[in-house]
Write a protein that holds these residues in place. Sequence first.
Motif, PDB file in Angstrom:
ATOM      1  N   TYR A 184      -3.017  45.553  38.188  1.00 38.46           N
ATOM      2  CA  TYR A 184      -3.659  46.850  38.396  1.00 38.46           C
ATOM      3  C   TYR A 184      -3.720  47.205  39.876  1.00 38.46           C
ATOM      4  N   GLU A 185      -3.944  46.193  40.732  1.00 38.21           N
ATOM      5  CA  GLU A 185      -4.075  46.463  42.164  1.00 38.21           C
ATOM      6  C   GLU A 185      -2.807  47.031  42.793  1.00 38.21           C
ATOM      7  N   SER A 186      -1.665  46.798  42.169  1.00 38.54           N
ATOM      8  CA  SER A 186      -0.398  47.248  42.759  1.00 38.54           C
ATOM      9  C   SER A 186       0.052  48.599  42.231  1.00 38.54           C
ATOM     10  N   LEU A 187      -0.797  49.259  41.452  1.00 39.17           N
ATOM     11  CA  LEU A 187      -0.412  50.536  40.860  1.00 39.17           C
ATOM     12  C   LEU A 187      -0.636  51.670  41.860  1.00 39.17           C
ATOM     13  N   SER A 188       0.150  51.656  42.922  1.00 43.97           N
ATOM     14  CA  SER A 188      -0.021  52.643  43.992  1.00 43.97           C
ATOM     15  C   SER A 188       0.736  53.947  43.717  1.00 43.97           C
ATOM     16  N   ASP A 189       1.817  53.874  42.980  1.00 42.44           N
ATOM     17  CA  ASP A 189       2.619  55.073  42.707  1.00 42.44           C
ATOM     18  C   ASP A 189       2.684  55.261  41.200  1.00 42.44           C
ATOM     19  N   ILE A 190       1.585  55.724  40.658  1.00 39.55           N
ATOM     20  CA  ILE A 190       1.440  55.815  39.212  1.00 39.55           C
ATOM     21  C   ILE A 190       2.479  56.739  38.588  1.00 39.55           C
ATOM     22  N   GLU A 191       2.835  57.806  39.275  1.00 37.69           N
ATOM     23  CA  GLU A 191       3.752  58.788  38.701  1.00 37.69           C
ATOM     24  C   GLU A 191       5.138  58.201  38.454  1.00 37.69           C
ATOM     25  N   ARG A 192       5.471  57.112  39.140  1.00 36.74           N
ATOM     26  CA  ARG A 192       6.806  56.520  38.985  1.00 36.74           C
ATOM     27  C   ARG A 192       6.836  55.387  37.969  1.00 36.74           C
ATOM     28  N   LEU A 193       5.733  55.135  37.290  1.00 35.20           N
ATOM     29  CA  LEU A 193       5.732  54.093  36.273  1.00 35.20           C
ATOM     30  C   LEU A 193       6.706  54.448  35.152  1.00 35.20           C
ATOM     31  N   PRO A 194       7.419  53.451  34.632  1.00 38.30           N
ATOM     32  CA  PRO A 194       8.367  53.744  33.554  1.00 38.30           C
ATOM     33  C   PRO A 194       7.657  53.974  32.233  1.00 38.30           C
ATOM     34  N   ASP A 195       8.306  54.705  31.352  1.00 37.96           N
ATOM     35  CA  ASP A 195       7.812  54.836  29.987  1.00 37.96           C
ATOM     36  C   ASP A 195       8.100  53.538  29.244  1.00 37.96           C
ATOM     37  N   GLY A 196       7.360  53.325  28.179  1.00 40.07           N
ATOM     38  CA  GLY A 196       7.585  52.128  27.369  1.00 40.07           C
ATOM     39  C   GLY A 196       6.340  51.779  26.581  1.00 40.07           C
ATOM     40  N   ALA A 197       6.278  50.533  26.148  1.00 44.10           N
ATOM     41  CA  ALA A 197       5.094  50.022  25.471  1.00 44.10           C
ATOM     42  C   ALA A 197       4.227  49.359  26.528  1.00 44.10           C
ATOM     43  N   CYS A 198       3.039  49.881  26.742  1.00 46.03           N
ATOM     44  CA  CYS A 198       2.168  49.430  27.827  1.00 46.03           C
ATOM     45  C   CYS A 198       0.917  48.786  27.239  1.00 46.03           C
ATOM     46  N   ILE A 199       0.755  47.498  27.497  1.00 46.57           N
ATOM     47  CA  ILE A 199      -0.422  46.760  27.047  1.00 46.57           C
ATOM     48  C   ILE A 199      -1.372  46.605  28.225  1.00 46.57           C
ATOM     49  N   PHE A 200      -2.550  47.189  28.121  1.00 44.32           N
ATOM     50  CA  PHE A 200      -3.564  47.038  29.157  1.00 44.32           C
ATOM     51  C   PHE A 200      -4.360  45.769  28.848  1.00 44.32           C
ATOM     52  N   ALA A 201      -4.069  44.703  29.586  1.00 41.17           N
ATOM     53  CA  ALA A 201      -4.724  43.416  29.353  1.00 41.17           C
ATOM     54  C   ALA A 201      -5.967  43.298  30.216  1.00 41.17           C
ATOM     55  N   ASP A 202      -6.845  42.387  29.833  1.00 36.74           N
ATOM     56  CA  ASP A 202      -8.078  42.124  30.588  1.00 36.74           C
ATOM     57  C   ASP A 202      -9.013  43.322  30.662  1.00 36.74           C
ATOM     58  N   VAL A 203      -8.902  44.256  29.736  1.00 38.97           N
ATOM     59  CA  VAL A 203      -9.817  45.394  29.788  1.00 38.97           C
ATOM     60  C   VAL A 203     -11.250  44.965  29.506  1.00 38.97           C
ATOM     61  N   ASP A 204     -11.439  43.807  28.870  1.00 41.03           N
ATOM     62  CA  ASP A 204     -12.788  43.306  28.631  1.00 41.03           C
ATOM     63  C   ASP A 204     -13.409  42.713  29.900  1.00 41.03           C
ATOM     64  N   ARG A 205     -12.605  42.557  30.966  1.00 44.57           N
ATOM     65  CA  ARG A 205     -13.102  42.011  32.221  1.00 44.57           C
ATOM     66  C   ARG A 205     -12.947  42.991  33.389  1.00 44.57           C
ATOM     67  N   LEU A 206     -12.360  44.108  33.151  1.00 42.97           N
ATOM     68  CA  LEU A 206     -11.960  45.021  34.227  1.00 42.97           C
ATOM     69  C   LEU A 206     -13.168  45.475  35.043  1.00 42.97           C
ATOM     70  N   PRO A 207     -13.183  45.199  36.357  1.00 41.75           N
ATOM     71  CA  PRO A 207     -14.322  45.614  37.186  1.00 41.75           C
ATOM     72  C   PRO A 207     -14.281  47.110  37.475  1.00 41.75           C
ATOM     73  N   GLY A 208     -15.442  47.647  37.835  1.00 45.07           N
ATOM     74  CA  GLY A 208     -15.531  49.072  38.106  1.00 45.07           C
ATOM     75  C   GLY A 208     -14.618  49.540  39.206  1.00 45.07           C
ATOM     76  N   SER A 209     -14.295  48.660  40.158  1.00 49.22           N
ATOM     77  CA  SER A 209     -13.444  49.053  41.274  1.00 49.22           C
ATOM     78  C   SER A 209     -12.015  49.334  40.845  1.00 49.22           C
ATOM     79  N   LEU A 210     -11.584  48.747  39.735  1.00 50.80           N
ATOM     80  CA  LEU A 210     -10.206  48.932  39.267  1.00 50.80           C
ATOM     81  C   LEU A 210     -10.106  49.869  38.065  1.00 50.80           C
ATOM     82  N   LEU A 211     -11.251  50.194  37.472  1.00 52.47           N
ATOM     83  CA  LEU A 211     -11.233  51.004  36.260  1.00 52.47           C
ATOM     84  C   LEU A 211     -10.620  52.387  36.476  1.00 52.47           C
ATOM     85  N   PRO A 212     -10.930  53.105  37.562  1.00 51.38           N
ATOM     86  CA  PRO A 212     -10.325  54.439  37.731  1.00 51.38           C
ATOM     87  C   PRO A 212      -8.799  54.409  37.752  1.00 51.38           C
TER      88      PRO A 212
END
Length: 304
Positions: A28-56
């Motif tokens: 999550y910390e390296s998601l600096s250029d969100i608009e260039r992320l590829p399409d595909g199947a995206c699994i958001f892991a660790d959402v049960d631990r995700l801190p508020g600083s990374l949630l946005p």
Amino acid sequence: MQDNLHPMTNFLNEWAPDLQDLVAITPYESLSDIERLPDGACIFADVDRLPGSLLPAAIKVWETLSARGRSILLNRPGHSLGRRHLLTRLHATGRNQFRVGGVEEPVASWRFPVFIRHSTEHAGSLTGLIATPQHLTAEIARLIDAGHDPTTLLVVEFADVSDDGLFRKYAAFRIGDTILAHHVMIAQSWEVKGPSLVSAQFVDEERAFQRSNPHEADVRAAFDLGGIQFGRMDYGLVDGKVQVWEINTNPTFLYPPDRYDAIQMPSKTWFNTEVHRLLRQLAQAERGKAAALTHWARRLFARR
């Protein structure tokens, strides 16, 4: 700190090297250029631990990919429930017979025995079984004095899942719409951690569990209640009723092969084959156009 890569990287290295070109691990910390992320199947892991600083940032990724309409998205950040909220809701709806809550709750309100664990981490109990309100008060004070943040401590009422002196912890994976019966861990201690006791009888029991998937409906209902489409649910049975311990959204798939006895390998190989099938199915799925990548989006978190 990059200290939580191991669940997927270990699985790829030890069980699925053929999937390494299919699966991308993106912190999550390296998601600096969100608009260039590829399409595909995206699994958001660790959402049960995700801190508020990374949630946005995680929410922004979901919203960006969702708006394109060309990706399959699992585990919506900000909507999938963490351990405390999930277990509270399961108890409120009558599915779980045991209650959980914070250390701020009146100690006399609990059904004893209880134990204390971290509300988001997966290392197990921080205490033994606690039999009285006085003992609970002392254990809370001890943990706080040892440096634990009281807001992260979770009191859990003990649910006795023993049968003939043995304790069983069941595990089931959800990958998309599919529920996979994973394993049955058996131990002599109330806190069941691997490795499991091994015998021909126990191995046969696990294979029968995998084939019949007897708790699929209850497992799916718990995942749905938590808004979780990918993860591993650990649970026990009390009087035949499923009691959910947790859903880990960045779970260990399998131990290294050399940690298993030879008689355990057929069940582990079966599970590995099924995970391969489901991940490839995700990668090949279409939503507007063929998804070319299974994208494992996860966070790297700093320990306190």
